[in-house]
Design an enzyme around this catalytic site. Structure first.
Site, PDB file in Angstrom:
ATOM      1  N   LYS A 213      64.433  76.290  74.490  1.00 60.43           N
ATOM      2  CA  LYS A 213      64.404  76.162  75.939  1.00 60.43           C
ATOM      3  C   LYS A 213      62.953  76.203  76.426  1.00 60.43           C
ATOM      4  CE  LYS A 213      66.673  78.597  79.617  1.00 60.43           C
ATOM      5  NZ  LYS A 213      67.495  79.722  80.010  1.00 60.43           N
ATOM      6  N   GLU A 219      58.647  80.941  66.314  1.00 65.82           N
ATOM      7  CA  GLU A 219      59.384  80.471  65.133  1.00 65.82           C
ATOM      8  C   GLU A 219      59.694  78.980  65.251  1.00 65.82           C
ATOM      9  OE1 GLU A 219      60.083  83.135  66.924  1.00 65.82           O
ATOM     10  OE2 GLU A 219      60.885  84.783  65.717  1.00 65.82           O
ATOM     11  N   GLY A 274      69.950  81.845  76.951  1.00 66.81           N
ATOM     12  CA  GLY A 274      70.057  81.327  75.588  1.00 66.81           C
ATOM     13  C   GLY A 274      71.381  81.660  74.913  1.00 66.81           C
ATOM     14  N   ARG A 275      71.789  82.927  74.982  1.00 74.64           N
ATOM     15  CA  ARG A 275      72.979  83.346  74.226  1.00 74.64           C
ATOM     16  C   ARG A 275      74.282  82.865  74.856  1.00 74.64           C
ATOM     17  NH1 ARG A 275      69.942  87.058  76.564  1.00 74.64           N
ATOM     18  NH2 ARG A 275      70.800  88.493  78.101  1.00 74.64           N
ATOM     19  N   GLU A 360      71.882  91.770  72.930  1.00 75.99           N
ATOM     20  CA  GLU A 360      70.760  91.289  73.738  1.00 75.99           C
ATOM     21  C   GLU A 360      71.113  91.404  75.224  1.00 75.99           C
ATOM     22  OE1 GLU A 360      67.796  88.204  72.376  1.00 75.99           O
ATOM     23  OE2 GLU A 360      68.823  87.027  73.880  1.00 75.99           O
ATOM     24  N   HIS A 391      86.402  95.173  50.439  1.00 78.00           N
ATOM     25  CA  HIS A 391      85.904  95.653  49.138  1.00 78.00           C
ATOM     26  C   HIS A 391      84.478  96.158  49.276  1.00 78.00           C
ATOM     27  CE1 HIS A 391      89.507  93.985  47.346  1.00 78.00           C
ATOM     28  NE2 HIS A 391      89.359  93.027  48.250  1.00 78.00           N
ATOM     29  N   LYS A 501      57.771  88.709  71.351  1.00 82.80           N
ATOM     30  CA  LYS A 501      57.267  87.338  71.163  1.00 82.80           C
ATOM     31  C   LYS A 501      55.777  87.285  71.463  1.00 82.80           C
ATOM     32  CE  LYS A 501      61.407  84.680  72.455  1.00 82.80           C
ATOM     33  NZ  LYS A 501      61.951  83.588  73.249  1.00 82.80           N
TER      34      LYS A 501
HETATM   35  O1  F6P Z   1      65.294  86.151  71.148  1.00 82.97           O
HETATM   36  C1  F6P Z   1      64.949  86.084  72.486  1.00 82.97           C
HETATM   37  C2  F6P Z   1      65.286  84.777  73.024  1.00 82.97           C
HETATM   38  O2  F6P Z   1      64.654  84.673  74.260  1.00 82.97           O
HETATM   39  C3  F6P Z   1      66.764  84.494  73.157  1.00 82.97           C
HETATM   40  O3  F6P Z   1      67.306  84.980  74.311  1.00 82.97           O
HETATM   41  C4  F6P Z   1      66.772  83.022  73.070  1.00 82.97           C
HETATM   42  O4  F6P Z   1      68.040  82.583  72.844  1.00 82.97           O
HETATM   43  C5  F6P Z   1      65.816  82.811  71.928  1.00 82.97           C
HETATM   44  O5  F6P Z   1      64.809  83.751  72.159  1.00 82.97           O
HETATM   45  C6  F6P Z   1      65.238  81.428  71.798  1.00 82.97           C
HETATM   46  O6  F6P Z   1      64.522  81.047  72.948  1.00 82.97           O
HETATM   47  P1  F6P Z   1      64.064  79.546  73.133  1.00 82.97           P
HETATM   48  O7  F6P Z   1      65.286  78.695  73.228  1.00 82.97           O
HETATM   49  O8  F6P Z   1      63.252  79.523  74.391  1.00 82.97           O
HETATM   50  O9  F6P Z   1      63.246  79.161  71.930  1.00 82.97           O
END
Ligand code: F6P
Length: 543
Positions: A213, A219, A274-275, A360, A391, A501
């Site tokens: 987003k 990452e 996001g979630r 979260e 198990h 972050k």
């Molecule tokens: O992990 C934190 C977060 O902001 C989540 O809420 C989100 O889903 C994820 O990072 C990824 O964010 P982005 O889509 O901006 O890369």
């Protein structure tokens, strides 16, 4: 837009919590309560049928007289007001000044509510139409890679909410997959993961979806650069990179500078977190895998759960009852965890998705107005599929001192087309476990005794298909926000993660500074190094 706060009387809310707490404590945590009546008594539901799912609370340890205290709590926390405000697009996410309209993503035609501005519907419909165009091209083979070959693999880069929902849905709906297409997900920045996933892929027939987003998530931003280079190293000319790239992002500039063509960038509205986002552009790999009609069926299943959530009274409202049950168990048992055990391998990623969704959302210690909370909030959500987990950690669930509430997810009934009747055995195991966990087992030898009294909710899907999957995920979304509202927290922000972050960027800058330098450069003044961090950095730099 002004932030929305419902009319809550803090004294009344505190009194409702105290009443529920006192009752919960008086029920004790260590021994099973008397069995629930076999007939519903009006206030305490045994089962609720919602959007094609059955939620079975009969093994919960909530005495009937506690239900009225829980309903009073729902009333005092203004659950219904919060819900209605969320659905009509009020600014319920106060700390970020945003609405939370994930329900609008699955309601392109205004079947759930016509309260929303046409601009919201327009955005939703336009995004779905663009997703459909791209999916149709990829599925039909019209979309060709740089060397003229159709796409065989969809490689989705994204993390957290930009990964877990789509990954869960693609896994869960693998039986509905397009025969030519395979899906792969990469979240972690660890190059080890990159090598393992990319090793089996042919860049010439791979379509990479970069889902971020913000594009500020290190990452995904780094993995996107690695992916671009991977395509170039395979001999794909820079001018043709667009045939292998799609982006799901609000950061159009960053996506274009990587080589994504403007028509293949799908924007994410800021009114969806996001979630909660798999229902829109972030769900593109799902639509590619199962096709637009099945994706629509998933939206319809979720919408049907939304409609149940919007209309059912508290006593028959599945998400609200799940939230109240969690609140009760947390108060009574204080174990601080909740297990989710899908008896379905296809739902293997459900615990991971629910972990992010719930933890979260609700892992907070101040309320919506910034006041410190007086009670513990989010239990740790965890789980693995049954029967594997039987198990492993089930020993502790059965006989451990701490009691962990459990959601068992079951699919189907007793009929089975498998020649070895494995699905039937799977379900027999789920029912047997639920019985033993909740009723226990008497034995003269204390080593063999099962105390029982473990609260279990069974969530039952008649089949696993796009509609029931949509309903299941929406059920948990609504449970999550209700639980947040009961505690008084904002379930839509995630400031705790945002800080990490930024700090990682600063620490990385220090790693590349000269060997001795551990004081933060001016640009990263936000980072004050404590002695332990300084020493760790010195050690890392010495390696
Ligand atoms: O992990 C934190 C977060 O902001 C989540 O809420 C989100 O889903 C994820 O990072 C990824 O964010 P982005 O889509 O901006 O890369």
């Amino acid at each position: 837009m002004n932030a929305y706060f419902p009319p809550i009387d803090p004294l009344k809310l505190e009194a409702a919590w105290k009443a529920a707490d006192t009752l919960a404590k008086s029920c004790g945590g260590s021994s099973p309560l008397s069995p629930r009546p076999s007939e519903p008594d009006g206030e305490s539901p045994l089962t609720i049928d919602a959007a094609g799912l059955r939620v079975d609370f009969a093994r919960q340890q909530i005495p009937p007289h506690a239900q009225s205290a829980l309903h009073a709590l729902a009333e005092a926390a203004a659950l219904a007001n919060w819900r209605d405000a969320m659905l009509r697009g009020e600014t319920v996410n106060a700390s970020e000044g945003r609405a939370a309209l994930h329900t609008a993503l699955r309601d392109p035609n205004g079947e759930l509510t016509d309260d929303l501005p046409e601009s919201v519907r327009h955005t939703v419909r336009q995004t779905l139409a663009r997703m459909r165009t791209i999916s149709d091209q990829v599925r039909s083979g019209v979309w060709r890679g740089a060397s003229g070959r159709p796409i065989s693999d969809v490689f989705h880069l994204g993390i957290g909410g930009s990964q877990l929902g789509p990954e869960l849905a693609c896994d869960a709906l693998h039986r509905f997959s397009h025969p030519r297409l395979r899906n792969h997900f990469l979240g972690n920045i660890d190059p080890d993961r990159w090598h393992r996933v990319s090793r089996d892929l042919n860049p010439h027939t791979t379509l990479i979806i970069i889902a971020s987003k913000s594009w500020r998530t290190p990452e995904t931003a780094r993995n996107a650069q690695a992916a671009r280079q991977w395509l170039i190293d395979a001999g794909i000319a820079e001018g043709l990179l667009g045939r292998h790239l799609v982006a799901v992002s609000s950061n159009l500039e960053a996506a274009q500078s990587l080589g994504v063509l403007p028509e293949n960038i799908l924007a994410c509205p800021d009114w969806v977190g996001g979630r909660y986002s798999l229902w829109g552009a972030v769900g593109l790999p799902i639509m590619m895998q199962v096709g637009p009609e099945a994706f629509d069926a998933m939206l319809a299943g979720a919408r049907s759960m939304d409609s149940h959530f919007a209309r059912a009274p508290v006593s028959g409202n599945a998400p609200m009852q799940l939230a109240l049950t969690s609140a009760w168990n947390a108060a009574r048992l204080g174990s601080g965890t909740e297990a989710v055990i899908p008896y379905s391998d296809a739902l293997r990623r459900l615990p991971a998705h629910l972990q992010q969704l719930q933890m979260e959302s609700n892992g907070k210690s101040v309320d919506t107005r910034g006041e410190p909370l007086s009670r513990a909030t989010m239990p740790v959500v965890w789980g693995e599929p049954g029967t594997d987990s039987q198990h492993s950690f089930f020993q502790a669930l059965h006989q451990g001192v701490a009691i962990h509430p459990i959601d068992l997810i079951m699919v189907g009934g007793v009929s089975d087309t498998d020649p070895w009747l494995r699905s039937r055995v799977l379900n027999a195991n789920a029912v047997a476990q639920a019985q033993a966990l909740s009723n226990g087992y008497e034995h003269a030898d204390p080593q063999r005794r099962h105390p029982g009294g473990r609260p279990v909710t069974i969530i039952h899907l008649p089949q696993l298909n796009p509609a029931t999957l949509g309903a299941l995920i929406a059920l948990y979304e609504h449970k999550t926000v209700c639980l947040g509202w009961l505690w008084g927290v904002n379930p839509f922000d995630q400031w705790g993660v945002e800080l990490g972050k930024r700090l990682a960027v600063n620490v990385e800058a220090l790693m590349t500074a000269s060997t001795d330098q551990v004081a933060p450069p001016e640009a990263v003044a936000e980072l004050t190094l404590d002695p332990a961090t300084e020493s760790t950095l010195r050690y890392l730099k010495s390696l």
